[in-house]
Scaffold this motif. Structure first.
Motif, PDB file in Angstrom:
ATOM      1  N   THR A 282      -2.114   8.184  10.061  1.00 15.01           N
ATOM      2  CA  THR A 282      -2.852   8.338   8.976  1.00 15.01           C
ATOM      3  C   THR A 282      -4.336   8.459   9.250  1.00 15.01           C
ATOM      4  OG1 THR A 282      -1.565   6.716   7.745  1.00 15.01           O
ATOM      5  CG2 THR A 282      -3.577   6.862   6.748  1.00 15.01           C
TER       6      THR A 282
ATOM      7  N   ASN B 263       0.531   9.165   4.110  1.00 14.18           N
ATOM      8  CA  ASN B 263       1.611   9.064   3.374  1.00 14.18           C
ATOM      9  C   ASN B 263       1.446   9.912   1.991  1.00 14.18           C
ATOM     10  OD1 ASN B 263       3.432   8.265   1.205  1.00 14.18           O
ATOM     11  ND2 ASN B 263       3.652   6.174   2.203  1.00 14.18           N
ATOM     12  N   GLU B 264       2.371  11.065   1.853  1.00 12.37           N
ATOM     13  CA  GLU B 264       2.013  11.874   0.867  1.00 12.37           C
ATOM     14  C   GLU B 264       2.443  11.289  -0.618  1.00 12.37           C
ATOM     15  OE1 GLU B 264       0.774  14.717   0.901  1.00 12.37           O
ATOM     16  OE2 GLU B 264       0.956  15.355   2.928  1.00 12.37           O
ATOM     17  N   VAL B 265       3.474  10.171  -0.461  1.00 10.45           N
ATOM     18  CA  VAL B 265       3.530   9.398  -1.722  1.00 10.45           C
ATOM     19  C   VAL B 265       2.466   8.909  -2.217  1.00 10.45           C
ATOM     20  CG1 VAL B 265       5.095   7.640  -2.755  1.00 10.45           C
ATOM     21  CG2 VAL B 265       6.089   9.477  -1.019  1.00 10.45           C
ATOM     22  N   GLU B 266       1.608   8.080  -1.487  1.00 10.76           N
ATOM     23  CA  GLU B 266       0.593   7.458  -1.793  1.00 10.76           C
ATOM     24  C   GLU B 266      -0.718   8.284  -1.929  1.00 10.76           C
ATOM     25  OE1 GLU B 266       0.009   3.662   0.339  1.00 10.76           O
ATOM     26  OE2 GLU B 266       2.133   3.218  -0.109  1.00 10.76           O
ATOM     27  N   LEU B 267      -0.521   9.486  -1.570  1.00  8.01           N
ATOM     28  CA  LEU B 267      -1.642  10.531  -1.688  1.00  8.01           C
ATOM     29  C   LEU B 267      -2.702  10.301  -0.695  1.00  8.01           C
ATOM     30  CD1 LEU B 267      -2.081  10.961  -5.530  1.00  8.01           C
ATOM     31  CD2 LEU B 267      -0.826  12.270  -4.009  1.00  8.01           C
ATOM     32  N   GLU B 268      -2.252   9.586   0.427  1.00  7.27           N
ATOM     33  CA  GLU B 268      -3.501   9.351   1.516  1.00  7.27           C
ATOM     34  C   GLU B 268      -4.022  10.429   2.028  1.00  7.27           C
ATOM     35  OE1 GLU B 268      -1.573   5.103   3.426  1.00  7.27           O
ATOM     36  OE2 GLU B 268      -1.120   7.263   4.368  1.00  7.27           O
TER      37      GLU B 268
END
Length: 428
Positions: free
Chosen positions: A46, A95-100
């Motif tokens: 990240t 983390n793509e799910v959390e749009l990091e």
């Protein structure tokens, strides 16, 4: 002037500045400087990767022609200097799910907009950081020309080509920025004389060039330079037949001059002529002897950067909108003690005086100034009610806050002014 460490210093400043921002916006995020193809060997799970992928000459820079000096044989020569533009690719991971990656992109764009000029203080803070001890000999802070950071307008096709050609790896969310201009001095003269065919002993008067090594406030090395400060100019061969100091476009005559030190009170420069921000300083000798073959004339030192910080002398607020729990908007007029040029970047900084989750805001003056002025107007919006300390930055030169020196006061040793107070019905 700046030595061979200038490029690495720029990268370090960007890394340090971005790290301070993203770690507040995305937990555990960090900034790295590895080649993007080295996935798993330094690139964070990240974070942001900052990679210098291209360098080009800056042909516009007037400093590309170097500055004059004399060799030991009395012949004029030049020390070479090259201006460079640096191109950085910033890639985002997480983390793509959390749009990091997207959150990190937003954090970086905001930060580089706020810090679009790399100023002397940012460089000095980076060099003082123990993480960058290998850059201790860098003298980039002495560069007079501003170092600007600007986003590049690259299409998706252009970015994809960079990834496929340079890294040969799949594309990641990225943006590109250009840093300009970085100046690097050559170590040797640009021209070398022909071999000597015959030696003859001749006594030739030597017009030695003064050399400025450091400029600090007489009040202390780490004290800010203000309009009422006295400068301590240190170096070699500073005393001439007649010694002047040029600061910005003004030439003054100091009273305390020796071979290695000059004391220059800035009060010798009128408030109408002294400018806030980064100023070029040189020591100038007027040669009066005129003993042949050394003619009468003028000899100038190298140029160093001096950051003159403005002082806020008046704050006025008008056109207030908002009440109760609504966010406020208003027009804030800031008067400073020094004139600000038409092309200088001016930013208003507001920091809430609160121990409970204080907030801060930055507002850049949007309207272009038509003349030199010491009165700057800002339009602020989206500010929550509260009491704020106010500062202005002029090309990165930041005004100074006042500290409460009364030991009996409840705010002893705290910043207390200048301030603005945003309440339900008025801001003052």
């Amino acid at each position: 002037m700046s030595n061979y460490l200038a490029i690495a210093t720029i990268t370090a400043v960007l890394q340090r500045t971005l790290q301070a921002s993203i770690q507040l916006d995305v937990d555990s995020a960090r900034v790295t400087t590895v080649k993007p193809s080295n996935l798993g060997s330094g690139t964070p799970e990240t974070g942001v990767n900052l990679f210098l992928y291209h360098v080009t000459p800056n042909h516009i820079s007037s400093k590309n022609h170097g500055y004059a000096y004399r060799e030991s044989n009395g012949q004029p020569s030049k020390r070479s200097q090259r201006g460079l533009d640096l191109y950085y690719l910033l890639s985002f991971y997480g983390n793509e799910v959390e749009l990091e990656p997207q959150r990190l992109l937003g954090s970086v764009v905001r930060t580089l907009q706020d810090y679009s000029i790399i100023n002397q203080q940012m460089i000095q803070d980076t060099l003082a950081d123990s993480s960058f001890s290998f850059l201790a000999d860098s003298d980039l802070a002495n560069q007079v020309e501003l170092i600007k950071i600007e986003p590049l307008d690259l299409s998706l096709e252009d970015l994809s080509k960079v990834w496929s050609v340079l890294f040969q790896t799949p594309y990641n969310l990225s943006v590109a920025y250009q840093t300009s201009v970085v100046l690097i001095d050559g170590a040797e003269p640009a021209q070398k004389a022909l071999p000597v065919r015959e030696y003859r002993a001749t006594l030739v008067p030597f017009m030695a060039q003064p050399m400025v090594e450091k400029v600090v406030s007489q009040a202390g090395v780490y004290q800010p330079i203000l309009a009422d400060s006295s400068l301590m100019i240190r170096g070699q061969r500073l005393k001439g037949d007649v010694t002047h100091v040029r600061i910005g476009d003004v030439v003054v005559t100091p009273e305390q001059v020796s071979e290695k030190q000059i004391v220059l009170p800035l009060s010798l420069v009128s408030a109408n002529e002294l400018r806030a921000g980064v100023q070029r300083l040189q020591v100038v000798h007027q040669v009066m002897t005129g003993i042949p073959p050394a003619p009468k004339g003028r000899v100038e030192s190298n140029a160093v950067a001096v950051v003159v910080r403005p002082t806020i002398i008046q704050v006025k607020v008008s056109k207030i909108q908002g009440s109760a729990d609504e966010l406020r908007s208003a027009e804030v007029s800031i008067k400073v003690n020094l004139k600000i040029g038409k092309g200088q970047r001016v930013v208003l900084l507001l920091n809430e005086r609160s121990t409970n989750d204080p907030v801060g805001y930055m507002f850049e003056q949007g309207k272009r100034r038509q003349e030199y002025t010491n009165l700057i107007k800002f339009v602020i919006s989206g500010v929550k009610a509260g009491e704020y300390l106010a500062r202005v930055q002029v090309d990165g030169a930041e005004s100074v806050l006042s500290v409460d020196t009364n030991p009996d006061s409840r705010t002893f040793n705290q910043y207390i002014s200048p301030k603005i107070v945003l309440r339900n019905s008025r801001l003052g």
